[in-house]
Design an enzyme around this catalytic site. Sequence first.
Site, PDB file in Angstrom:
ATOM      1  N   TYR A  69       8.907 -71.144   2.167  1.00 40.42           N
ATOM      2  CA  TYR A  69       7.751 -71.876   1.933  1.00 40.42           C
ATOM      3  C   TYR A  69       6.674 -71.939   3.538  1.00 40.42           C
ATOM      4  O   TYR A  69       7.320 -72.909   4.510  1.00 40.42           O
ATOM      5  CB  TYR A  69       7.887 -73.335   1.264  1.00 40.42           C
ATOM      6  CG  TYR A  69       8.422 -73.040   0.422  1.00 40.42           C
ATOM      7  CD1 TYR A  69       8.035 -71.856  -0.974  1.00 40.42           C
ATOM      8  CD2 TYR A  69       8.579 -74.786  -0.769  1.00 40.42           C
ATOM      9  CE1 TYR A  69       8.739 -72.210  -2.176  1.00 40.42           C
ATOM     10  CE2 TYR A  69       9.516 -74.192  -1.428  1.00 40.42           C
ATOM     11  CZ  TYR A  69       9.447 -73.432  -2.514  1.00 40.42           C
ATOM     12  OH  TYR A  69       9.413 -72.930  -3.978  1.00 40.42           O
ATOM     13  N   HIS A 137      16.736 -67.638  -5.106  1.00 40.17           N
ATOM     14  CA  HIS A 137      14.779 -67.749  -5.288  1.00 40.17           C
ATOM     15  C   HIS A 137      14.754 -66.836  -6.598  1.00 40.17           C
ATOM     16  O   HIS A 137      14.099 -67.542  -7.295  1.00 40.17           O
ATOM     17  CB  HIS A 137      14.458 -67.451  -4.227  1.00 40.17           C
ATOM     18  CG  HIS A 137      13.249 -68.327  -4.231  1.00 40.17           C
ATOM     19  ND1 HIS A 137      12.700 -69.019  -3.047  1.00 40.17           N
ATOM     20  CD2 HIS A 137      12.203 -68.699  -5.275  1.00 40.17           C
ATOM     21  CE1 HIS A 137      11.336 -69.660  -3.066  1.00 40.17           C
ATOM     22  NE2 HIS A 137      11.256 -69.927  -4.733  1.00 40.17           N
ATOM     23  N   SER A 167      16.927 -70.257  -8.617  1.00 42.38           N
ATOM     24  CA  SER A 167      16.032 -70.962  -9.686  1.00 42.38           C
ATOM     25  C   SER A 167      15.989 -69.713 -10.181  1.00 42.38           C
ATOM     26  O   SER A 167      16.001 -67.694 -10.300  1.00 42.38           O
ATOM     27  CB  SER A 167      15.206 -70.256  -8.206  1.00 42.38           C
ATOM     28  OG  SER A 167      13.551 -69.906  -8.488  1.00 42.38           O
ATOM     29  N   LEU A 307       0.321 -87.610  -6.166  1.00 39.92           N
ATOM     30  CA  LEU A 307       1.993 -88.231  -5.875  1.00 39.92           C
ATOM     31  C   LEU A 307       1.890 -89.104  -6.647  1.00 39.92           C
ATOM     32  O   LEU A 307       3.153 -89.190  -7.755  1.00 39.92           O
ATOM     33  CB  LEU A 307       2.126 -88.142  -4.656  1.00 39.92           C
ATOM     34  CG  LEU A 307       3.648 -88.300  -4.601  1.00 39.92           C
ATOM     35  CD1 LEU A 307       4.752 -86.812  -4.622  1.00 39.92           C
ATOM     36  CD2 LEU A 307       4.232 -88.226  -3.107  1.00 39.92           C
TER      37      LEU A 307
HETATM   38  N1  LIG Z   1      12.086 -71.804  -7.144  1.00 39.35           N
HETATM   39  C1  LIG Z   1      10.437 -71.351  -7.713  1.00 39.35           C
HETATM   40  O1  LIG Z   1      10.720 -70.062  -7.848  1.00 39.35           O
HETATM   41  C2  LIG Z   1       9.290 -72.262  -7.626  1.00 39.35           C
HETATM   42  C3  LIG Z   1       8.049 -72.173  -8.046  1.00 39.35           C
HETATM   43  C4  LIG Z   1       6.788 -72.665  -8.418  1.00 39.35           C
HETATM   44  C5  LIG Z   1       7.130 -74.065  -7.281  1.00 39.35           C
HETATM   45  N2  LIG Z   1       8.620 -74.432  -7.025  1.00 39.35           N
HETATM   46  C6  LIG Z   1       8.662 -76.264  -6.985  1.00 39.35           C
HETATM   47  O2  LIG Z   1       8.605 -76.616  -7.577  1.00 39.35           O
HETATM   48  C7  LIG Z   1       7.107 -77.837  -7.142  1.00 39.35           C
HETATM   49  C8  LIG Z   1       6.236 -77.894  -7.654  1.00 39.35           C
HETATM   50  O3  LIG Z   1       5.606 -77.049  -8.340  1.00 39.35           O
HETATM   51  P1  LIG Z   1       4.212 -77.105  -8.262  1.00 39.35           P
HETATM   52  O4  LIG Z   1       3.377 -77.302  -6.844  1.00 39.35           O
HETATM   53  O5  LIG Z   1       3.502 -75.656  -8.921  1.00 39.35           O
HETATM   54  O6  LIG Z   1       3.656 -77.832  -9.182  1.00 39.35           O
HETATM   55  P2  LIG Z   1       2.875 -78.642 -10.366  1.00 39.35           P
HETATM   56  O7  LIG Z   1       2.510 -79.946 -10.726  1.00 39.35           O
HETATM   57  O8  LIG Z   1       2.995 -77.918 -11.586  1.00 39.35           O
HETATM   58  O9  LIG Z   1       1.144 -78.029  -9.636  1.00 39.35           O
HETATM   59  C9  LIG Z   1       1.291 -79.465  -8.245  1.00 39.35           C
HETATM   60  C10 LIG Z   1      -0.569 -78.956  -7.927  1.00 39.35           C
HETATM   61  O10 LIG Z   1      -1.224 -79.592  -8.879  1.00 39.35           O
HETATM   62  C11 LIG Z   1      -2.378 -80.116  -8.452  1.00 39.35           C
HETATM   63  N3  LIG Z   1      -1.953 -81.998  -9.070  1.00 39.35           N
HETATM   64  C12 LIG Z   1      -0.636 -82.786  -9.242  1.00 39.35           C
HETATM   65  N4  LIG Z   1      -0.839 -83.456  -9.374  1.00 39.35           N
HETATM   66  C13 LIG Z   1      -1.966 -83.829 -10.055  1.00 39.35           C
HETATM   67  C14 LIG Z   1      -2.590 -85.001 -10.262  1.00 39.35           C
HETATM   68  N5  LIG Z   1      -2.113 -86.476 -10.476  1.00 39.35           N
HETATM   69  N6  LIG Z   1      -4.566 -84.732 -10.705  1.00 39.35           N
HETATM   70  C15 LIG Z   1      -5.000 -83.464  -9.883  1.00 39.35           C
HETATM   71  N7  LIG Z   1      -4.119 -82.552  -9.667  1.00 39.35           N
HETATM   72  C16 LIG Z   1      -3.055 -82.540  -9.229  1.00 39.35           C
HETATM   73  C17 LIG Z   1      -2.278 -80.225  -6.899  1.00 39.35           C
HETATM   74  O11 LIG Z   1      -3.144 -78.817  -7.040  1.00 39.35           O
HETATM   75  P3  LIG Z   1      -4.824 -78.981  -6.428  1.00 39.35           P
HETATM   76  O12 LIG Z   1      -5.311 -80.502  -6.092  1.00 39.35           O
HETATM   77  O13 LIG Z   1      -5.436 -78.065  -5.545  1.00 39.35           O
HETATM   78  O14 LIG Z   1      -5.313 -78.483  -7.899  1.00 39.35           O
HETATM   79  C18 LIG Z   1      -1.047 -79.262  -6.944  1.00 39.35           C
HETATM   80  O15 LIG Z   1      -0.400 -78.915  -5.607  1.00 39.35           O
HETATM   81  C19 LIG Z   1       6.950 -76.250  -5.693  1.00 39.35           C
HETATM   82  O16 LIG Z   1       6.224 -77.546  -4.205  1.00 39.35           O
HETATM   83  C20 LIG Z   1       8.218 -76.368  -5.088  1.00 39.35           C
HETATM   84  O17 LIG Z   1       9.398 -77.519  -4.349  1.00 39.35           O
HETATM   85  C21 LIG Z   1       9.574 -73.165  -6.774  1.00 39.35           C
END
Ligand SMILES: NC(=O)c1ccc[n+]([C@@H]2O[C@H](COP(=O)([O-])OP(=O)(O)OC[C@H]3O[C@@H](n4cnc5c(N)ncnc54)[C@H](OP(=O)(O)O)[C@@H]3O)[C@@H](O)[C@H]2O)c1
Length: 337
Positions: A69, A137, A167, A307
């Site tokens: 990351y 991962h 994962s 958040l």
């Molecule tokens: N194991 C894996 O392969 C894998 C893959 C992906 C993620 N992950 C883990 O899962 C975590 C979460 O994944 P994700 O970032 O894809 O989560 P997500 O919650 O689906 O998307 C997060 C994104 O959505 C937008 N957002 C979030 N809350 C919001 C709200 N209340 N209002 C408006 N926009 C909002 C923001 O982007 P914008 O504001 O830019 O639109 C934010 O960066 C990652 O940080 C990581 O730790 C793991």
Amino acid sequence: MTRSPEELDLDFVSLDGTGIHTSELQLGTWRFGKENDAGEVEIDETRAKELLDAYDAAGGRYIDTADVYGGGASEEWIGEWLQGRDRERYTIASKIYWQIRDGDPNSRGTNRKNVRDRIDALLERLDTDYVDVLYIHRWDDATDARELMKTLNALVEEGKVHYLGASTLRPNAWKVARANEIARAEGWEPFSVLQPRYNLVDREIEGDYLEFARQQDLAVCPWSPLGQGFLTGKYDRDEALPEESKVAASDRFQESYLTEANFDLHDELDAVADEVDASPAQVALAWLQHRDGVTAPIVGARTVDQLTENLASAAVDLSDEQVERLTAAKGGPYAGL
Ligand SMILES: NC(=O)c1ccc[n+]([C@@H]2O[C@H](COP(=O)([O-])OP(=O)(O)OC[C@H]3O[C@@H](n4cnc5c(N)ncnc54)[C@H](OP(=O)(O)O)[C@@H]3O)[C@@H](O)[C@H]2O)c1
């Protein structure tokens, strides 16, 4: 009503068979130091530390990262942030797999050489002696399952890792099952935490994967719980993309999530959100928290306001009927990863 992080009070949940207790919502740090397709950093160091502060103030204790990351920046910033805090109060999870050196095939996957090289590097960046959970991962078909479990077990015996996680995507559940059989037969540490993609749109793990997790008492910590932001109500089928979104810059995001079927699903999400006086993001997260077999979603956010909104989902109660309506409103899955 908008609340500050200090007014939230996240609960602890059991991390299933591990016996440890950790936060009902985990903090995701994938976007710390990450450049999007338009070349903009989604979350810089200052913002990353603000997010960590806000999560901590809300009572959050589980931080999810990976060694790739932000090219290591995510772990480094978490490590700096942890200094002066009581490390023992936090559950820190990291991951190993993706290639880190051009032209070096051994720097990808879960072969022993790569795992041994990377565990020490990630502990140094995190400035800690151990990670609570080390995930693979992705599943690496080039490494034999027995070899993998032997290597990972050694890390547990050395005290560098407490628990093992996988994962994975759904088709790999049987590989995890087989690896755990080998580990148990040898008296080695098995996988005890799973991290799949799971949200209202991406439902591939329903059925045998979740059933397997339940049978083996494995924790399930879903990633992308908001479909990368699609499930927050900020996208509209008839309007241009919101400019402030960094995620929306990806073609794959647009092609996968911004479909008619998914907007139809979102209409149901909006209806339930109105009924319970919550935001669509909060209801999408609450739906996950109401799903049988889900331990704790990993919450992503680019700003402290996002958040705080997301963490407040822990207090959103849905009726069985609302959960069922949302479950029945299926869209189409994300095509990538
Ligand atoms: N194991 C894996 O392969 C894998 C893959 C992906 C993620 N992950 C883990 O899962 C975590 C979460 O994944 P994700 O970032 O894809 O989560 P997500 O919650 O689906 O998307 C997060 C994104 O959505 C937008 N957002 C979030 N809350 C919001 C709200 N209340 N209002 C408006 N926009 C909002 C923001 O982007 P914008 O504001 O830019 O639109 C934010 O960066 C990652 O940080 C990581 O730790 C793991």
